[in-house]
Enzyme design. Structure first.
Site, PDB file in Angstrom:
ATOM      1  N   ARG A  13       0.832  -1.210   0.000  1.00 22.08           N
ATOM      2  CA  ARG A  13       0.000   0.000   0.000  1.00 22.08           C
ATOM      3  C   ARG A  13       0.875   1.273   0.000  1.00 22.08           C
ATOM      4  O   ARG A  13       0.977   1.954  -1.007  1.00 22.08           O
ATOM      5  CB  ARG A  13      -0.954  -0.030   1.205  1.00 22.08           C
ATOM      6  CG  ARG A  13      -2.098   0.982   1.140  1.00 22.08           C
ATOM      7  CD  ARG A  13      -1.718   2.404   1.543  1.00 22.08           C
ATOM      8  NE  ARG A  13      -1.163   2.509   2.875  1.00 22.08           N
ATOM      9  CZ  ARG A  13      -0.628   3.630   3.344  1.00 22.08           C
ATOM     10  NH1 ARG A  13      -0.571   4.717   2.604  1.00 22.08           N
ATOM     11  NH2 ARG A  13      -0.097   3.666   4.554  1.00 22.08           N
ATOM     12  N   ASP A  14       1.544   1.556   1.097  1.00 22.44           N
ATOM     13  CA  ASP A  14       2.294   2.818   1.182  1.00 22.44           C
ATOM     14  C   ASP A  14       3.496   2.781   0.243  1.00 22.44           C
ATOM     15  O   ASP A  14       3.909   3.810  -0.290  1.00 22.44           O
ATOM     16  CB  ASP A  14       2.757   3.060   2.627  1.00 22.44           C
ATOM     17  CG  ASP A  14       2.949   4.532   2.952  1.00 22.44           C
ATOM     18  OD1 ASP A  14       2.713   5.371   2.074  1.00 22.44           O
ATOM     19  OD2 ASP A  14       3.333   4.846   4.091  1.00 22.44           O
ATOM     20  N   HIS A 205       5.647   5.057  12.505  1.00 19.96           N
ATOM     21  CA  HIS A 205       5.580   4.968  11.029  1.00 19.96           C
ATOM     22  C   HIS A 205       6.543   6.031  10.495  1.00 19.96           C
ATOM     23  O   HIS A 205       6.195   7.198  10.375  1.00 19.96           O
ATOM     24  CB  HIS A 205       4.137   5.230  10.606  1.00 19.96           C
ATOM     25  CG  HIS A 205       3.887   5.200   9.132  1.00 19.96           C
ATOM     26  ND1 HIS A 205       3.217   4.167   8.499  1.00 19.96           N
ATOM     27  CD2 HIS A 205       4.175   6.084   8.142  1.00 19.96           C
ATOM     28  CE1 HIS A 205       3.110   4.428   7.207  1.00 19.96           C
ATOM     29  NE2 HIS A 205       3.683   5.587   6.964  1.00 19.96           N
ATOM     30  N   HIS A 207       9.083   7.560   7.668  1.00 21.98           N
ATOM     31  CA  HIS A 207       9.625   7.632   6.311  1.00 21.98           C
ATOM     32  C   HIS A 207      11.096   8.021   6.440  1.00 21.98           C
ATOM     33  O   HIS A 207      11.502   8.667   7.410  1.00 21.98           O
ATOM     34  CB  HIS A 207       8.818   8.630   5.471  1.00 21.98           C
ATOM     35  CG  HIS A 207       7.478   8.080   5.070  1.00 21.98           C
ATOM     36  ND1 HIS A 207       7.219   7.624   3.793  1.00 21.98           N
ATOM     37  CD2 HIS A 207       6.344   7.861   5.775  1.00 21.98           C
ATOM     38  CE1 HIS A 207       5.969   7.179   3.734  1.00 21.98           C
ATOM     39  NE2 HIS A 207       5.409   7.307   4.924  1.00 21.98           N
ATOM     40  N   CYS A 238       3.884   9.549  -0.469  1.00 15.95           N
ATOM     41  CA  CYS A 238       2.456   9.850  -0.515  1.00 15.95           C
ATOM     42  C   CYS A 238       2.231  10.898  -1.592  1.00 15.95           C
ATOM     43  O   CYS A 238       2.946  11.893  -1.645  1.00 15.95           O
ATOM     44  CB  CYS A 238       1.992  10.376   0.844  1.00 15.95           C
ATOM     45  SG  CYS A 238       0.302  10.985   0.825  1.00 15.95           S
ATOM     46  N   ASN A 247       9.264   4.634   2.798  1.00 16.43           N
ATOM     47  CA  ASN A 247       9.144   4.180   4.191  1.00 16.43           C
ATOM     48  C   ASN A 247      10.464   3.537   4.573  1.00 16.43           C
ATOM     49  O   ASN A 247      11.221   3.096   3.715  1.00 16.43           O
ATOM     50  CB  ASN A 247       8.054   3.106   4.298  1.00 16.43           C
ATOM     51  CG  ASN A 247       6.678   3.648   4.038  1.00 16.43           C
ATOM     52  OD1 ASN A 247       6.293   3.839   2.897  1.00 16.43           O
ATOM     53  ND2 ASN A 247       5.938   3.894   5.081  1.00 16.43           N
TER      54      ASN A 247
HETATM   55  P1  HMG Z   1     -14.132  13.551  -1.350  1.00 11.11           P
HETATM   56  O1  HMG Z   1     -14.103  14.028  -2.767  1.00 11.11           O
HETATM   57  O2  HMG Z   1     -14.046  14.567  -0.254  1.00 11.11           O
HETATM   58  O3  HMG Z   1     -15.420  12.642  -1.087  1.00 11.11           O
HETATM   59  O4  HMG Z   1     -12.979  12.476  -1.210  1.00 11.11           O
HETATM   60  P2  HMG Z   1     -16.967  12.957  -1.228  1.00 11.11           P
HETATM   61  O5  HMG Z   1     -17.627  12.204  -0.119  1.00 11.11           O
HETATM   62  O6  HMG Z   1     -17.211  14.441  -1.376  1.00 11.11           O
HETATM   63  O7  HMG Z   1     -17.376  12.220  -2.628  1.00 11.11           O
HETATM   64  C1  HMG Z   1     -16.980  12.710  -3.893  1.00 11.11           C
HETATM   65  C2  HMG Z   1     -16.942  11.555  -4.903  1.00 11.11           C
HETATM   66  O8  HMG Z   1     -15.942  10.623  -4.503  1.00 11.11           O
HETATM   67  C3  HMG Z   1     -18.239  10.764  -4.956  1.00 11.11           C
HETATM   68  O9  HMG Z   1     -18.378  10.296  -6.297  1.00 11.11           O
HETATM   69  C4  HMG Z   1     -17.978   9.605  -4.041  1.00 11.11           C
HETATM   70  O10 HMG Z   1     -18.771   8.481  -4.325  1.00 11.11           O
HETATM   71  C5  HMG Z   1     -16.510   9.330  -4.326  1.00 11.11           C
HETATM   72  P3  HMG Z   1     -19.468  10.922  -7.325  1.00 11.11           P
HETATM   73  O11 HMG Z   1     -20.765  10.754  -6.616  1.00 11.11           O
HETATM   74  O12 HMG Z   1     -19.070  12.372  -7.456  1.00 11.11           O
HETATM   75  O13 HMG Z   1     -19.265  10.110  -8.559  1.00 11.11           O
HETATM   76  N1  HMG Z   1     -15.884   8.664  -3.176  1.00 11.11           N
HETATM   77  C6  HMG Z   1     -15.183   7.521  -3.258  1.00 11.11           C
HETATM   78  N2  HMG Z   1     -14.833   6.733  -4.294  1.00 11.11           N
HETATM   79  C7  HMG Z   1     -14.105   5.620  -4.014  1.00 11.11           C
HETATM   80  N3  HMG Z   1     -13.722   5.271  -2.766  1.00 11.11           N
HETATM   81  C8  HMG Z   1     -14.038   6.030  -1.703  1.00 11.11           C
HETATM   82  C9  HMG Z   1     -14.804   7.217  -1.935  1.00 11.11           C
HETATM   83  N4  HMG Z   1     -15.271   8.168  -1.124  1.00 11.11           N
HETATM   84  C10 HMG Z   1     -15.938   9.049  -1.891  1.00 11.11           C
HETATM   85  N5  HMG Z   1     -13.651   5.668  -0.477  1.00 11.11           N
HETATM   86  C11 HMG Z   1     -11.444  10.954  -0.187  1.00 11.11           C
HETATM   87  C12 HMG Z   1     -12.499  12.045   0.038  1.00 11.11           C
HETATM   88  C13 HMG Z   1     -10.742  10.727   1.134  1.00 11.11           C
HETATM   89  C14 HMG Z   1     -12.157   9.685  -0.631  1.00 11.11           C
HETATM   90  C15 HMG Z   1     -10.447  11.438  -1.292  1.00 11.11           C
HETATM   91  O14 HMG Z   1      -9.946  12.688  -0.920  1.00 11.11           O
HETATM   92  C16 HMG Z   1      -9.319  10.475  -1.528  1.00 11.11           C
HETATM   93  O15 HMG Z   1      -9.517   9.417  -2.084  1.00 11.11           O
HETATM   94  N6  HMG Z   1      -8.067  10.847  -1.136  1.00 11.11           N
HETATM   95  C17 HMG Z   1      -6.894  10.034  -1.301  1.00 11.11           C
HETATM   96  C18 HMG Z   1      -6.314   9.772   0.065  1.00 11.11           C
HETATM   97  C19 HMG Z   1      -5.138   8.803   0.019  1.00 11.11           C
HETATM   98  O16 HMG Z   1      -5.306   7.644  -0.312  1.00 11.11           O
HETATM   99  N7  HMG Z   1      -3.916   9.279   0.407  1.00 11.11           N
HETATM  100  C20 HMG Z   1      -2.763   8.433   0.504  1.00 11.11           C
HETATM  101  C21 HMG Z   1      -2.805   7.548   1.721  1.00 11.11           C
HETATM  102  S1  HMG Z   1      -2.496   8.403   3.272  1.00 11.11           S
HETATM  103  C22 HMG Z   1      -0.801   8.211   3.533  1.00 11.11           C
HETATM  104  O17 HMG Z   1      -0.097   7.764   2.678  1.00 11.11           O
HETATM  105  C23 HMG Z   1      -0.232   8.539   4.906  1.00 11.11           C
HETATM  106  C24 HMG Z   1       0.067   7.292   5.753  1.00 11.11           C
HETATM  107  O18 HMG Z   1       0.941   6.414   5.090  1.00 11.11           O
HETATM  108  C25 HMG Z   1       0.670   7.700   7.090  1.00 11.11           C
HETATM  109  C26 HMG Z   1       1.852   8.672   6.959  1.00 11.11           C
HETATM  110  O19 HMG Z   1       2.839   8.385   6.266  1.00 11.11           O
HETATM  111  O20 HMG Z   1       1.707   9.735   7.576  1.00 11.11           O
HETATM  112  C27 HMG Z   1      -1.251   6.524   6.053  1.00 11.11           C
HETATM  113 MG    MG Z   2       3.165   6.671   5.040  1.00 14.38          MG
END
Ligand code: HMG
Ligand code: MG
Length: 285
Positions: A13-14, A205, A207, A238, A247
């Site tokens: 994933r990450d 966690h 990086h 990310c 990571n």
């Molecule tokens: P949004 O646009 O605010 O959501 O997205 P919404 O509720 O306003 O919905 C808008 C549209 O998105 C709708 O579709 C929803 O159905 C769809 P429409 O009706 O317009 O066709 N939607 C979705 N589709 C698929 N899966 C879903 C989903 N939810 C709504 N779950 C959201 C909010 C969070 C979903 C969006 O901003 C997003 O996908 N962001 C990506 C976040 C991400 O994956 N980031 C990377 C991981 S975090 C990370 O790496 C850090 C970590 O490793 C720790 C660290 O290192 O610190 C964990």
């Molecule tokens: Mg991370």
């Protein structure tokens, strides 16, 4: 007997989410299966987020359907909201993870809402998961620095971590998302969190952008943490954290822990093979 430290393998994933070249589901499945053979207790396989935001994770359902599940390994996925949770449940995830940020800037860029709004999205997910008997992990990002807001006050990290725990998260993973943490700053952040939560409910966690991840793990071990996230081959980053590098590499982490006298339960030879394969998936930088 040596004390046990659990490694939460986040490579599929990450490690892969920020790769520009779309990697086939077949290769992702192969990586997860190779990692299963290493005997990790948890492997974070994918995320159920918007495909237009993180295209590399769009095949999460296919990957979950294709992996061979090893008894003893729990297959976990990231879920930002109820919609993601429902997809995770359909994919038979053993555990899910919500992801909050300790900084407003990253919360908005990463999940398109404020920190307060993110809790409104997590609450129904965590209640549903509770009813379904699915454990929920909670991530806190930007625990040292935020790429948009600058340094994060340790008290803010403690506040978000405690809120996630109170909502029902079983473990809180503290993310140095852009890898700028030093042992001194990580220690100060941990001291603030440890005033509110016990060390055994936390994970580190880190990086490795500035090459300090292993030093940060050492300081976290001294503070009592016994769970660390790592990615096979040191892949990672990310899409919403510019400058965030990989990571901490899993093999390097295992070797460090073993040198300090801890037990990890990981098959080191199999891990070397999985790390070589993970690195082969990485595109040119
Ligand atoms: P949004 O646009 O605010 O959501 O997205 P919404 O509720 O306003 O919905 C808008 C549209 O998105 C709708 O579709 C929803 O159905 C769809 P429409 O009706 O317009 O066709 N939607 C979705 N589709 C698929 N899966 C879903 C989903 N939810 C709504 N779950 C959201 C909010 C969070 C979903 C969006 O901003 C997003 O996908 N962001 C990506 C976040 C991400 O994956 N980031 C990377 C991981 S975090 C990370 O790496 C850090 C970590 O490793 C720790 C660290 O290192 O610190 C964990
Ligand atoms: Mg991370």
């Amino acid at each position: 007997m040596a004390e046990f430290v659990r490694i939460h393998e986040v490579g599929p994933r990450d490690g892969l989410q920020n790769e520009k070249r779309i990697i086939s589901a077949t290769d992702k499945i192969r990586l997860v299966d190779m990692l299963s053979a290493c005997r990790f207790e948890r492997i974070e396989v994918t995320s159920f987020v918007r495909a237009d935001r993180v295209p590399q994770m769009a095949d999460g359902a296919d990957v979950m359907a294709g992996i061979t599940r090893r008894p003893g390994t729990r297959y976990t996925v990231l879920t930002p909201n109820l919609r993601g949770y429902e997809a995770a449940l359909a994919a038979r995830a053993d555990e899910v993870a919500v992801f909050a940020s300790a900084s407003e800037g990253f919360s908005r860029k990463n999940i398109n809402c404020s920190i307060a709004e993110s809790f409104e999205r997590f609450a129904p997910l965590i209640w549903r998961a509770g009813a379904d008997g699915v454990p929920v992990r909670g991530y806190v990002s930007c625990v040292v620095d935020c790429p948009y807001d600058g340094p994060t006050p340790p008290a803010q990290v403690a506040e978000v971590a405690e809120r996630l725990r109170r909502l029902g998260c079983c473990e809180i993973s503290l993310g140095d998302t852009i890898g700028t943490g030093t042992p001194e700053r990580v220690a100060a952040m941990l001291d603030a969190v440890l005033e509110r939560l016990p060390a055994l409910e936390l994970a580190g966690h880190f990086h490795d952008t500035n090459g300090r991840a292993i030093d940060n793990i050492t300081v976290a071990l001294e503070k009592g943490l016994r769970v660390f996230d790592a990615a096979a081959g040191g892949l990672g980053g990310c899409p919403y954290a510019p400058g965030a590098e990989g990571n901490v590499a899993t093999g390097k982490t295992v070797d460090h822990l073993v040198a300090l006298g801890f037990e990890t339960g990981i098959d080191r030879d199999r891990l070397a093979e999985a790390e070589a394969f993970a690195r082969s998936l990485r595109g040119a930088r």
